[in-house]
Design an enzyme around this catalytic site. Structure first.
Site, PDB file in Angstrom:
ATOM      1  N   VAL A 109      10.612  -6.847  10.110  1.00 49.78           N
ATOM      2  CA  VAL A 109      11.769  -5.956  10.229  1.00 49.78           C
ATOM      3  C   VAL A 109      11.439  -4.926  11.309  1.00 49.78           C
ATOM      4  O   VAL A 109      10.336  -4.383  11.328  1.00 49.78           O
ATOM      5  CB  VAL A 109      12.078  -5.264   8.883  1.00 49.78           C
ATOM      6  N   GLY A 142      10.755  -2.841   5.970  1.00 49.70           N
ATOM      7  CA  GLY A 142      10.010  -4.104   5.921  1.00 49.70           C
ATOM      8  C   GLY A 142       9.693  -4.460   4.479  1.00 49.70           C
ATOM      9  O   GLY A 142      10.003  -5.563   4.001  1.00 49.70           O
ATOM     10  N   HIS A 143       9.091  -3.488   3.771  1.00 56.41           N
ATOM     11  CA  HIS A 143       8.855  -3.700   2.332  1.00 56.41           C
ATOM     12  C   HIS A 143      10.175  -3.937   1.601  1.00 56.41           C
ATOM     13  O   HIS A 143      10.265  -4.772   0.699  1.00 56.41           O
ATOM     14  CB  HIS A 143       8.183  -2.478   1.701  1.00 56.41           C
ATOM     15  N   GLY A 160       4.924  -9.876   4.154  1.00 59.19           N
ATOM     16  CA  GLY A 160       5.614  -9.785   5.437  1.00 59.19           C
ATOM     17  C   GLY A 160       4.922 -10.607   6.513  1.00 59.19           C
ATOM     18  O   GLY A 160       3.692 -10.727   6.529  1.00 59.19           O
ATOM     19  N   GLN A 161       5.716 -11.155   7.416  1.00 63.90           N
ATOM     20  CA  GLN A 161       5.150 -11.933   8.520  1.00 63.90           C
ATOM     21  C   GLN A 161       4.568 -11.039   9.616  1.00 63.90           C
ATOM     22  O   GLN A 161       3.932 -11.533  10.542  1.00 63.90           O
ATOM     23  CB  GLN A 161       6.210 -12.873   9.109  1.00 63.90           C
ATOM     24  N   MET A 207       0.844  -1.201   0.000  1.00 65.57           N
ATOM     25  CA  MET A 207       0.000   0.000   0.000  1.00 65.57           C
ATOM     26  C   MET A 207       0.880   1.252   0.000  1.00 65.57           C
ATOM     27  O   MET A 207       0.409   2.357   0.274  1.00 65.57           O
ATOM     28  CB  MET A 207      -0.933  -0.008   1.197  1.00 65.57           C
TER      29      MET A 207
END
Lengths: 280, 280
Positions: free
Chosen positions: A176, A36-37, A147-148, A30
Site C-alpha cells: 500500500v 498497509g496493515h 504484506g508484500q 509491530m
C-alpha cells in the site's frame, strides 16, 4: 474488541471460538499501524469469522545497532484503528511475556535468509521466524496475513510454514502506497520533511525497474544497474542493496524470469527503507 | 487401528476427533518398539481419548557416520504391538513426506543441546527439535510422551515447548529395563551375545552412582569418577561421557543438587548405548 497482554488470555478466547467452529484470521504486526496493515486486517476480516492482531515490537529481530528503542509505538491509536476495521482481539504482550528467563530456542532457515535483507541484518530473520512460530502456536489461526512490502519475509514465512507443517494458510497482500508513491511503513515517521521528499527515490526506482520489465528487458543485471544509477541521483540516498532474485528461493538471477523479485533497501539519512516489485 | 503414510491423512483423522471434543495423546518413536515405548503408549492410552504413535527414523537427527541405514525397522511387528496396546493411529511417513525438496528450516536451541550427547552428536538435537516440531504441528496433540532414558532429549523438548509456546503437555516416563537391568533400547539389537553381557556395565554403573547418592555423597565429581572407574573394568566398554549435570539446564555441576541428572553414553563394541538416573 478486546486488548489482552497474556498468552493465556489469547488461548482462552481462541479456544472458545474454535469450539464454536469459528475460523481465525491473524495479522502479526509491530504496531504503529498504517493503511498497509489496514489492508491486511480488512482481508482477514473478509475471510474469517474472527480476527486477531498482534502488536509486538520483537526485540529478537533487531540487531544490536538497530532501532529497537526508537521504534514508534502508539497502542491507543492502533487499538482504535483495529476496532474500526472490525478486529476482535489485539494481543499486545510485554517482551517478558514472550521471552521468559532462560529462553533459548530458535527457528531459522539455511536458505532464503542470507540474501537481501539477511546480508545487512544477519539476525533479523531468525528473530522473525522464531517470533512468528511462537505467535502461530499462541494464536492458532487458520490464516495469517503478511504484506508484500516485506517480500523476503513473506517468502521465508511461506517456506517455514511448509517445512515445519504449520496448518496455516499464509496470504500475502500488495504494497500500500502514499498518494505520491512512497510505500507505507511505520519507519516513514523517522523522516524529516526533506528526507520524506528524497524517499520518493525508492518508489520511483521500483517504477523504473517495472517499466523496463514491461518493455521486455530480459537482462536482470541491466535493470538492477539502471535502478542503482537512478538511486544515486538522490544525494540523501545510500544504497544497501538493489537486487533481482528468484521469487521463491531469493537467489540472485542474471536473466529475467517469473516469479522474480526486484527488491531494494536504501538508507535515506539514517532511516533504512525497503521497496520492491514482484514479477509473476 | 489405522496405519497412514501421509500428513493429510493424519490431519483428517485428528481434525475429526478434535471436532468431537476428543483429546489426543502422541508418542513419537523411531519404531522397532519395545516395552519402553509400550509404557509411553499405555500412559497415553490412560490419559487421552485417542492415541497416535509416529514411527519415523528421522534422517535429520543422525550424523553422517551414524547408524541411519542400519537402524532396525519392523513395521508389521510394531503395528501389532501398537494395536495390542490400544493405539488408534500409526503415522509412518517416508522421508520424502517429511522432507520435501528444498526443505531448509530448522528448530534449535542455544543451551541444553551442547552438553552430553550434543558433544558427540553435534547435529542430533537440531534434528530432534525440528522433527518433533513438525510432528507436533502435524498431529496437534494435547499431550506428548517421551522416555526418561533420553533424559537430555526430554529436557530439550520440554524447554522447546515452553519457549515456542506449543500448547502441548510433555510427559516424561521412567526408564524400562530388561530383567537383568539393561535399559530397553532399539539399539540393543546390535549387540552380540558377548556384548549383551558387557552392556550390563551401564545399568550396574548407574546403580552404583545411585547408591552413592542415596548414601549421602555430595561431591558430584567423586560419583562420576567412581562410575568411570567401574565402566573401565569392562574391556568391551569405551566411555563417550559420564557426567553429573543440572536436571534442567544440563550444565555440569560439582556439588550434588536436586534436580540432577547423572547420565552416560558408553560404546559397547560399535554400539553406543545411554543410561541415566534422575535425582530429584
Amino acid at each position: 474488541m478486546k486488548v489482552v497482554k497474556t498468552i493465556k488470555e489469547v488461548r482462552e478466547n481462541v479456544n472458545t471460538w474454535k469450539k464454536e467452529g469459528q475460523t481465525v484470521g491473524f495479522v502479526p504486526t509491530m504496531g504503529y499501524l498504517h493503511e498497509g496493515h489496514g489492508s491486511l486486517i480488512k482481508k482477514a476480516r473478509e475471510e474469517n469469522d474472527k480476527v486477531v492482531v498482534s502488536i509486538f515490537v520483537n526485540p529478537m529481530q533487531f540487531g544490536p545497532t538497530e532501532d529497537l528503542e526508537s521504534y514508534p509505538r502508539d497502542l491507543e491509536k492502533d487499538s482504535k484503528f483495529c476496532e474500526s476495521l472490525g478486529a476482535d482481539l489485539i494481543f499486545n504482550p510485554e517482551p517478558e511475556e514472550m521471552y521468559k528467563d532462560g529462553f533459548s530456542s530458535y527457528v531459522d532457515m539455511s536458505v532464503l535468509t542470507e540474501e537481501l535483507c539477511g546480508l545487512s541484518r544477519p539476525v533479523h530473520f531468525r528473530g522473525v521466524c522464531t517470533v512468528v512460530s511462537k505467535l502461530f502456536n499462541i494464536v492458532n489461526p487458520d490464516r495469517a496475513y503478511f504484506g508484500q512490502k516485506d517480500a523476503q519475509q513473506l517468502a521465508i514465512i511461506k517456506h517455514m510454514v511448509q517445512d515445519l507443517n504449520f496448518d496455516i494458510e499464509v496470504i500475502g497482500c500488495p504494497i500500500v502506497r502514499e498518494e505520491d508513491g512512497l510505500a507505507k511503513s511505520s519507519r516513514n515517521t523517522y523522516l524529516s520533511a526533506e528526507e520524506r521528499k528524497a524517499a520518493l527515490i525508492l518508489s520511483r526506482t521500483v517504477k523504473l525497474g517495472r517499466e523496463m520489465l514491461e518493455a521486455g528487458e530480459t537482462d536482470a543485471d541491466k535493470i538492477v544497474e539502471a535502478m542503482k544509477k537512478n538511486i544515486e541521483t538522490e544525494p540523501l540516498a545510500r544504497i544497501d542493496y538493489v537486487k533481482a532474485v528468484d521469487g521463491l528461493t531469493m537467489q540472485q538471477i542474471k536473466k529475467v524470469q517469473k516469479p522474480m523479485l526486484v527488491a531494494m533497501a536504501v538508507y535515506i539519512g539514517k532511516t533504512r527503507l525497503i521497496d520492491n516489485t514482484i514479477w509473476d
